[in-house]
Write a protein that holds these residues in place. Structure first.
Motif, PDB file in Angstrom:
ATOM      1  N   HIS A 185      14.470  20.469   5.142  1.00  0.00           N
ATOM      2  CA  HIS A 185      14.779  21.052   3.821  1.00  0.00           C
ATOM      3  C   HIS A 185      14.262  20.114   2.725  1.00  0.00           C
ATOM      4  O   HIS A 185      13.685  20.576   1.731  1.00  0.00           O
ATOM      5  N   ALA A 186      14.460  18.823   2.923  1.00  0.00           N
ATOM      6  CA  ALA A 186      13.961  17.845   1.934  1.00  0.00           C
ATOM      7  C   ALA A 186      12.434  17.965   1.812  1.00  0.00           C
ATOM      8  O   ALA A 186      11.873  17.878   0.716  1.00  0.00           O
ATOM      9  N   TYR A 187      11.783  18.195   2.927  1.00  0.00           N
ATOM     10  CA  TYR A 187      10.321  18.379   2.955  1.00  0.00           C
ATOM     11  C   TYR A 187       9.933  19.625   2.143  1.00  0.00           C
ATOM     12  O   TYR A 187       9.065  19.577   1.266  1.00  0.00           O
ATOM     13  N   ASN A 188      10.665  20.717   2.418  1.00  0.00           N
ATOM     14  CA  ASN A 188      10.360  21.968   1.713  1.00  0.00           C
ATOM     15  C   ASN A 188      10.616  21.831   0.210  1.00  0.00           C
ATOM     16  O   ASN A 188       9.877  22.358  -0.615  1.00  0.00           O
TER      17      ASN A 188
ATOM     18  N   PRO B  60       0.830  -1.209   0.000  1.00  0.00           N
ATOM     19  CA  PRO B  60       0.000   0.000   0.000  1.00  0.00           C
ATOM     20  C   PRO B  60       0.866   1.262   0.000  1.00  0.00           C
ATOM     21  O   PRO B  60       0.389   2.370  -0.249  1.00  0.00           O
ATOM     22  N   THR B  61       2.171   1.103   0.296  1.00  0.00           N
ATOM     23  CA  THR B  61       3.153   2.180   0.364  1.00  0.00           C
ATOM     24  C   THR B  61       4.499   1.479   0.605  1.00  0.00           C
ATOM     25  O   THR B  61       4.530   0.260   0.785  1.00  0.00           O
ATOM     26  N   ASN B  62       5.616   2.233   0.597  1.00  0.00           N
ATOM     27  CA  ASN B  62       6.913   1.539   0.570  1.00  0.00           C
ATOM     28  C   ASN B  62       7.928   1.959   1.638  1.00  0.00           C
ATOM     29  O   ASN B  62       9.125   1.764   1.438  1.00  0.00           O
ATOM     30  N   GLU B  63       7.488   2.555   2.738  1.00  0.00           N
ATOM     31  CA  GLU B  63       8.473   3.009   3.736  1.00  0.00           C
ATOM     32  C   GLU B  63       9.383   1.871   4.187  1.00  0.00           C
ATOM     33  O   GLU B  63      10.601   2.031   4.306  1.00  0.00           O
TER      34      GLU B  63
ATOM     35  N   TYR C 101       6.975  14.506   7.198  1.00  0.00           N
ATOM     36  CA  TYR C 101       8.246  14.346   7.911  1.00  0.00           C
ATOM     37  C   TYR C 101       7.905  13.502   9.126  1.00  0.00           C
ATOM     38  O   TYR C 101       7.013  13.868   9.904  1.00  0.00           O
ATOM     39  N   PHE C 102       8.549  12.343   9.265  1.00  0.00           N
ATOM     40  CA  PHE C 102       8.208  11.526  10.438  1.00  0.00           C
ATOM     41  C   PHE C 102       9.434  11.159  11.273  1.00  0.00           C
ATOM     42  O   PHE C 102       9.393  10.203  12.035  1.00  0.00           O
ATOM     43  N   GLY C 103      10.497  11.921  11.121  1.00  0.00           N
ATOM     44  CA  GLY C 103      11.638  11.758  12.017  1.00  0.00           C
ATOM     45  C   GLY C 103      12.271  10.387  11.910  1.00  0.00           C
ATOM     46  O   GLY C 103      12.583   9.903  10.819  1.00  0.00           O
ATOM     47  N   THR C 104      12.414   9.712  13.056  1.00  0.00           N
ATOM     48  CA  THR C 104      13.134   8.437  13.079  1.00  0.00           C
ATOM     49  C   THR C 104      12.188   7.252  13.294  1.00  0.00           C
ATOM     50  O   THR C 104      12.619   6.181  13.715  1.00  0.00           O
ATOM     51  N   LYS C 105      10.904   7.449  12.989  1.00  0.00           N
ATOM     52  CA  LYS C 105       9.915   6.382  13.220  1.00  0.00           C
ATOM     53  C   LYS C 105      10.361   5.048  12.601  1.00  0.00           C
ATOM     54  O   LYS C 105      10.359   4.012  13.265  1.00  0.00           O
ATOM     55  N   TYR C 106      10.720   5.056  11.333  1.00  0.00           N
ATOM     56  CA  TYR C 106      11.091   3.787  10.681  1.00  0.00           C
ATOM     57  C   TYR C 106      12.553   3.417  10.928  1.00  0.00           C
ATOM     58  O   TYR C 106      12.895   2.247  11.043  1.00  0.00           O
ATOM     59  N   SER C 107      13.421   4.432  11.020  1.00  0.00           N
ATOM     60  CA  SER C 107      14.838   4.102  11.222  1.00  0.00           C
ATOM     61  C   SER C 107      15.064   3.549  12.627  1.00  0.00           C
ATOM     62  O   SER C 107      15.947   2.712  12.832  1.00  0.00           O
TER      63      SER C 107
ATOM     64  N   GLY D 198      11.504  11.148   5.632  1.00  0.00           N
ATOM     65  CA  GLY D 198      10.205  11.697   5.243  1.00  0.00           C
ATOM     66  C   GLY D 198       9.726  10.894   4.054  1.00  0.00           C
ATOM     67  O   GLY D 198      10.523  10.226   3.387  1.00  0.00           O
ATOM     68  N   SER D 199       8.409  10.926   3.807  1.00  0.00           N
ATOM     69  CA  SER D 199       7.935  10.305   2.569  1.00  0.00           C
ATOM     70  C   SER D 199       6.925  11.239   1.929  1.00  0.00           C
ATOM     71  O   SER D 199       6.259  12.036   2.602  1.00  0.00           O
ATOM     72  N   HIS D 200       6.858  11.161   0.609  1.00  0.00           N
ATOM     73  CA  HIS D 200       6.193  12.204  -0.165  1.00  0.00           C
ATOM     74  C   HIS D 200       5.470  11.570  -1.335  1.00  0.00           C
ATOM     75  O   HIS D 200       6.102  10.918  -2.162  1.00  0.00           O
ATOM     76  N   GLY D 201       4.151  11.724  -1.376  1.00  0.00           N
ATOM     77  CA  GLY D 201       3.381  10.985  -2.376  1.00  0.00           C
ATOM     78  C   GLY D 201       2.573  11.880  -3.312  1.00  0.00           C
ATOM     79  O   GLY D 201       2.086  12.942  -2.916  1.00  0.00           O
ATOM     80  N   ILE D 202       2.465  11.430  -4.547  1.00  0.00           N
ATOM     81  CA  ILE D 202       1.558  12.073  -5.513  1.00  0.00           C
ATOM     82  C   ILE D 202       0.619  10.990  -6.050  1.00  0.00           C
ATOM     83  O   ILE D 202       1.073   9.907  -6.433  1.00  0.00           O
ATOM     84  N   GLY D 203      -0.658  11.282  -6.066  1.00  0.00           N
ATOM     85  CA  GLY D 203      -1.645  10.319  -6.576  1.00  0.00           C
ATOM     86  C   GLY D 203      -1.712  10.420  -8.098  1.00  0.00           C
ATOM     87  O   GLY D 203      -2.569  11.115  -8.646  1.00  0.00           O
TER      88      GLY D 203
END
Ligand code: P5A
Length: 443
Positions: free
Chosen positions: A172-175, A108-111, A289-295, A315-320
């Motif tokens: 910055h990556a988010y911006n 459903p997503t790839n984190e 931006y979700f910080g270190t949740k997955y790491s 962070g993860s960034h999606g376009i539909g």
């Protein structure tokens, strides 16, 4: 393309199952066919627009310095057990068992998968920042798939993942993503407004959704009307420049704009009353931006300059991507059909021969067709033996931005007619000028 040799199964009647205009028009224009609830075959013209949208997304991602790759649709359950999301994701996740009894899922997503790629190869801060993205099919077993490609079960998404040493770098990556998304949507003729949202199953408490205002949108939104005056336009931006990207974020997010999940009546009340708006919107993208949740949970650590092992900020960034077709049509149509913005149109223009079989008309159309192709354009030539009314109705339905109409009467005076789908305005001109005009529009 010659229409007589293309596969464009347009429907005369309005399909009863379609509740909103974009779904109706995609079915009528022969763009998609439902295979099962929320799962579609993309017929040639639908696939063409989907590919065009993908191309714009790719171009803008690469412009921002993001690196394309491709991850699979099927994923092993173990990675999701590691992150803890295997159970959390619930029934929206399509679970599959392979012949060895191994638990798999349709992503459903790839984190998780991308975090595993990262931790397998990257050991040092020197290999960062890093942004990897792919455009790949996803599956979410939505309770109520509806509105065609808008809320599908299988859908096409661009998903990008950022890896940075510090929170500042990750922001910055988010911006950078926010800026690149503004450019991306505007190239498709859309105004997509970034709004404060909720992290949902992806996580993180810093996230914006991009919304296209439309009555048929599924999200309720609250905003300061001033925000609708903002345009990114053709300004040049240096994606490595932290201050520049931050300034764009400030400009586009400082006014009140929130989805219902984060809406706050008290703060909204501070917006002058005449500028307060409540509306509906279509979510065409979301950045997190979700910080270190997955790491943290998946132990993705790198060495910092002092030699300490630290978890990366992500962070993860999606376009539909597939949803965008629906959103563009919702934003751009009339009672005759679709009106494609030039940036995403499946064919650059249509050529309508009013009298197929007439020697002069046929020759003029052939010549226009050949010259437009030689100029690098992709015209659709309606060379069928049909009456003019039917040809016009098809062209209006499929929504090509420009139409060149060729008939014996005009040719006697040395002219053809160029018509804008958007304004309906027509102008007569010589075939040479018509070619120059159309080529100039797409230059
Ligand atoms: C960001 C990228 C994510 O999944 N992980 C990777 C994060 N975000 S999201 O908001 O859940 O999805 C990103 C975009 O995908 C579109 N989308 C859909 N399109 C069609 N049908 C669906 N069922 C569907 N679900 C999500 C939306 O445009 C969303 O913004």
């Amino acid at each position: 393309m010659r229409l007589s040799r293309y596969f464009l199964p347009v429907l005369k009647e309005t399909p009863a199952e379609a509740q909103i205009v974009s779904h109706r028009l995609m079915l009528r224009a022969g763009m998609i066919k439902q295979a099962s609830a929320g799962i579609y075959s993309w017929l040639p013209m639908g696939y063409k627009v989907l590919s065009r949208i993908k191309q714009i997304v790719d171009e803008e991602q690469e412009r921002a310095g993001h690196i394309p790759m491709l991850m699979p649709t099927l994923q092993p359950a173990e990675l999701w057990q590691e992150s803890g999301r295997y159970n959390d994701y619930g029934r929206e996740m399509l679970r599959i068992e392979d012949r060895h009894g191994r638990d798999m899922l349709y992503g459903p997503t790839n984190e998780e998968l991308v975090t595993d790629v990262f931790r397998s190869y990257v050991r040092s801060y020197k290999d960062m920042p890093l942004t990897l993205y792919h455009i790949q099919w996803k599956f979410r077993d939505e309770v109520r798939p509806r509105f065609g490609v808008m809320r599908g079960r299988e859908f096409y998404m661009k998903d990008g993942y950022t890896f940075d040493l510090t929170k500042e770098a990750a922001l910055h990556a988010y911006n950078r993503h926010l800026v690149s998304y503004l450019r991306t949507y505007e190239r498709m003729g859309l105004q997509a407004i970034p709004m404060r949202a909720d992290g949902g199953p992806i996580g993180g408490d810093y996230t914006h959704e991009f919304l296209v205002l439309a009555e048929t949108g599924e999200s309720e939104v609250f905003y300061d009307s001033e925000i609708t005056d903002l345009r990114f336009g053709d300004r040049e931006i240096d994606y490595d420049n932290v201050e520049q990207c931050e300034a764009v974020l400030e400009e586009f997010t400082s006014r009140y704009a929130r989805t219902d999940e984060t809406h706050d009546d008290a703060i909204f009340a501070e917006v002058p009353e005449e500028r307060r708006r409540t509306a509906r919107g279509i979510e065409v993208g979301q950045i997190f931006y979700f910080g270190t949740k997955y790491s943290d949970s998946m132990n993705a650590k790198v060495q910092d300059p002092e030699g300490n092992l630290v978890p990366v900020h992500m962070g993860s960034h999606g376009i539909g991507v597939s949803r965008l077709l629906g959103a563009i049509i919702e934003a751009s149509h009339d009672d005759k059909g679709i009106i494609w913005p030039e940036g995403v149109t499946p064919f650059h223009c249509g050529i309508v021969n009013l009298k197929q079989g007439d020697e002069e008309a046929d020759a003029a159309c052939e010549s226009l067709y050949a010259q437009l192709k030689a100029a690098g354009l992709d015209p659709l030539y309606d060379d069928r033996n049909e009456r003019a009314g039917g040809k016009f109705a098809t062209m209006d339905l499929i929504g090509l931005p420009w139409r060149i109409t060729v008939g014996p009467r005009g040719l006697k005076n040395g002219v053809v007619e160029v018509t804008s789908r958007k304004t309906g305005g027509s102008e007569e001109m010589t075939p040479e000028v018509a070619i120059q005009r159309i080529v100039g529009i797409y230059a």
